[in-house]
Design an enzyme around this catalytic site. Structure first.
Site, mmCIF file in Angstrom:
data_model
loop_
_atom_site.group_PDB
_atom_site.id
_atom_site.type_symbol
_atom_site.label_atom_id
_atom_site.label_comp_id
_atom_site.label_asym_id
_atom_site.label_seq_id
_atom_site.Cartn_x
_atom_site.Cartn_y
_atom_site.Cartn_z
ATOM 1 N N ARG A 134 0.913 -1.163 0.224
ATOM 2 C CA ARG A 134 0.084 0.006 0.010
ATOM 3 C C ARG A 134 0.835 1.320 -0.172
ATOM 4 N NH1 ARG A 134 -1.999 1.004 4.204
ATOM 5 N NH2 ARG A 134 -0.907 -0.862 5.489
ATOM 6 N N HIS A 297 -10.553 -3.310 12.762
ATOM 7 C CA HIS A 297 -9.303 -3.700 12.230
ATOM 8 C C HIS A 297 -8.866 -5.324 12.775
ATOM 9 C CE1 HIS A 297 -5.071 -4.056 10.367
ATOM 10 N NE2 HIS A 297 -6.016 -4.768 9.465
ATOM 11 N N LYS A 320 -2.405 -12.262 13.357
ATOM 12 C CA LYS A 320 -3.938 -12.257 13.301
ATOM 13 C C LYS A 320 -4.678 -13.041 12.341
ATOM 14 C CE LYS A 320 -5.047 -8.051 11.924
ATOM 15 N NZ LYS A 320 -5.220 -8.164 10.661
ATOM 16 N N THR A 321 -4.101 -13.210 11.240
ATOM 17 C CA THR A 321 -4.517 -14.372 10.298
ATOM 18 C C THR A 321 -4.351 -15.520 10.860
ATOM 19 O OG1 THR A 321 -4.613 -12.816 8.460
ATOM 20 C CG2 THR A 321 -4.704 -15.029 7.927
ATOM 21 N N ASP A 335 -9.653 -10.422 9.012
ATOM 22 C CA ASP A 335 -9.056 -9.101 9.053
ATOM 23 C C ASP A 335 -10.114 -7.940 9.461
ATOM 24 O OD1 ASP A 335 -6.825 -7.565 8.500
ATOM 25 O OD2 ASP A 335 -7.572 -6.544 6.722
#
Length: 615
Positions: A134, A297, A320-321, A335
């Site tokens: 990004r 988030h 997290k995933t 997510d």
């Protein structure tokens, strides 16, 4: 006869048509070392001589046979829907619209026109070009009356005037009008019908259309037929640069959101994640402002037997995933979620997992989701076997896979749970080796650490990073925050108090020492999994606790946990050099204090005092 296809010096030519350049795709170092003939180093078996036209079934060569069939199948816009494209400036006499094209067709066209490759597992391998992540410094929001008083303006949300947005929007549409094929995908953001929005993506790459087919919620045929006008539109002309001389442009990349028009424009970056996070930014605005719900988030899962919901907050690389993909629990999503008045629902229809060092042994759920319909983004592969090399970072460390959530065997479909969370896990990757593997947070500490959003960037993640760099990403989502962080934090505190939710700070970073010290090691994944299991089965809630670094961090840590070495639970005990540990404790506490000054005027004295206190 239909135009035949030949390869010559890295180009693919369609006789009688314009040349389409095909990039020489990266291959793994292992494959390069193998005794592979030069002509095999490209998926099209590139050579310096013309290749004969391969045998093709005769009916495929019939003039316009496949193209006519594809148009009949995918151009389903009629009446007012078609008028929209004409009014928006699209030249319908020149472009062919592909609306919600079948996955197989997107594969065919990505391979034919974009140099994509089909991997050995059936996933599509494609490349995002120069940008492999990004561009947060190029994210802009239009300053206009309907939203300006809600937006948290600053370096995260850069102001753009309405006239400049109109110019860049026109530039994007002008570019799309030069393409033979324009892809449209209509889908939903939000699994709860009460709070969902209808999203339309307009783009020039099959890869981007397939990505959003995975990441948005896919409508049924009946829903697509009655889709109507979208609530939000993305114009993705990422292959074309922004004009650097346009007012407010700082580079050739621009990612812009206009809440008055409910539109987004992408120029100068083909990284697919910009679309995903653009939708999230819109939901980060609409859920609190329009619906009164809390967007987060986070990943989320739910126990199969007890129905207990856990939210996992964390920045990139914290787990997290990985940790939410638990075979003993159902995955709600990896997510983006909304904590509503009645429960929790996923915003997305798919997952966007990191692939670096991915293996079937460590992360079987994610590994097995990489099959037909998935996209491997910027992943190096063996050109002979088409086997991905997940350890190769020669393109980027930010290798990714996007897949529909139903590719996770234990996903909960629909991705919504009508019960309130029981646990919140705040994940951090502390490269300084100071934070304990697990701490139980008080309500005030939970608010503090949610606003602070601490983790560390480590060497290798970005150019120029030579030592661990602390990163404080407020609400664990600073690049996507739209409102002031205190607004999300106050909503979180209210919900946690109302539903008596336990909160845990889990460090998946370094133990026994800091990064690069020789003694320091990343906390083993089995240890972290055991900690999360103990949260879910109630073992940690019943454990005995001691205060970690009283007067500085004041965290409550368990004195014993079966399956976790005692010396790991208390970082001071794990470090051999106690003086060095004391220095790191003081250093990290000071970093917290400095970072939190930006928000301390917006929080209570109790929350302000709940953070680390530098001596």
């Amino acid at each position: 006869m239909r135009a035949s296809r030949i390869a010559y010096k890295g180009q693919v030519w369609l006789r009688g048509r314009q040349a389409v350049p095909v990039p020489v795709l990266p291959v793994s170092a292992t494959a390069r070392a193998a005794a592979v003939p030069p002509s095999m180093h490209h998926p099209l078996m590139q050579s310096h001589t013309l290749l004969s036209t391969p045998h093709i079934t005769p009916h495929i060569l019939h003039a316009n046979y496949a193209a006519k069939h594809d148009d009949d199948l995918t151009n389903t816009f009629v009446g007012r829907e078609l008028d929209y494209f004409s009014q928006a400036g699209f030249d319908l006499d020149k472009i062919n619209l592909r609306r919600n094209a079948p996955v197989a067709q997107l594969y065919e066209e990505a391979v034919r026109y974009e140099g994509a490759v089909i991997s050995s597992s059936g996933a599509l391998i494609n490349f995002s070009g120069k940008k492999t992540g990004r561009s947060p410094k190029d994210k802009r929001i239009v300053y206009e009356p309907s939203s300006k008083d809600h937006i948290w303006w600053g370096s995260v949300n850069i102001k753009m005037d309405e006239h400049t947005f109109e110019i860049t929007r026109e530039r994007a549409i002008d570019y799309l009008n030069t393409r033979d094929l324009v892809y449209v995908f209509d889908g939903y953001a939000g699994w709860d019908p009460r709070y969902r929005i209808k999203v339309r993506v307009i783009c020039a790459r099959a890869y981007h259309a397939l990505f959003m087919n995975n990441m948005l919620i896919r409508p049924t045929e009946e829903e697509l037929k009655n889709f109507g006008e979208p609530d939000f539109i993305i114009y993705n002309a990422g292959q074309f640069p922004a004009n650097r001389f346009t007012k407010g442009m700082s580079s050739t990349t621009s990612v812009e959101i206009n809440f008055k028009r409910m539109e987004m424009v992408i120029l100068g970056t083909e990284y697919a994640g910009e679309m995903k996070k653009g939708v999230f930014s819109v939901m980060h605005y609409l859920q609190p402002v329009k619906f009164g719900q809390l967007s987060l988030h986070s990943s989320a899962n739910v126990g199969i037997e007890k129905g207990d919901v856990t939210l996992f907050f964390g920045l990139s690389g914290t787990g997290k995933t990985t940790l939410s993909a638990d075979p003993r629990r159902q995955l709600i999503g990896d997510d983006e979620h909304v904590w509503s008045d009645t429960g929790v629902f996923n915003i997305e229809g798919g997952c966007y997992a990191k692939c670096i060092n991915l293996s079937a042994e460590k992360e079987p759920e994610i590994y097995n989701a990489i099959r037909f319909g998935s996209i491997l983004e910027n992943v190096v592969y063996n050109p002979v076997s088409r086997v991905p090399d997940y350890d190769d970072v020669s393109i980027t460390e930010n290798t990714r896979c996007a897949y529909p959530i139903e590719y996770i065997a234990n996903a909960r479909i629909p991705c919504v749970v009508n019960s309130q969370p029981r646990n919140i896990v705040m994940l951090t990757c502390d490269a300084f080796g100071v934070l304990p593997p697990v701490s139980k947070l008080s309500p005030a500490q939970a608010s503090y650490h949610f606003i602070a959003g601490y983790t560390s960037k480590t060497p290798g993640t970005e150019d120029g990073v030579l030592e661990p760099i602390p990163t404080f990403s407020t609400c664990y989502s600073a690049p996507f925050i739209v409102l002031h962080p205190s607004r999300y934090a106050s909503m979180l505190a209210e919900r946690m108090a109302k539903h008596q939710v336990d909160c845990w700070l889990v460090n998946t970073g370094w133990v026994r020492g800091k990064f690069g010290s020789g003694a320091g090691r990343r906390c083993p994944l089995p240890v972290t999994r055991r900690i999360v299991d103990a949260i879910h089965d109630g073992t940690l809630a019943r454990a005995e606790y001691a205060t970690f670094e009283p007067g500085t961090f004041n965290l409550q840590i368990p004195t014993k946990l079966e399956g976790v070495p005692d010396e790991l639970l208390d970082p001071r005990a794990a470090w051999q050099d106690k003086a060095a540990f004391d220095r790191e404790v003081r250093k990290l506490a000071a970093m917290f204090g400095k970072a939190f000054k930006l928000y301390e005027d917006e929080v209570s004295d109790e929350v302000r005092a709940a953070g680390p206190q530098a001596s």
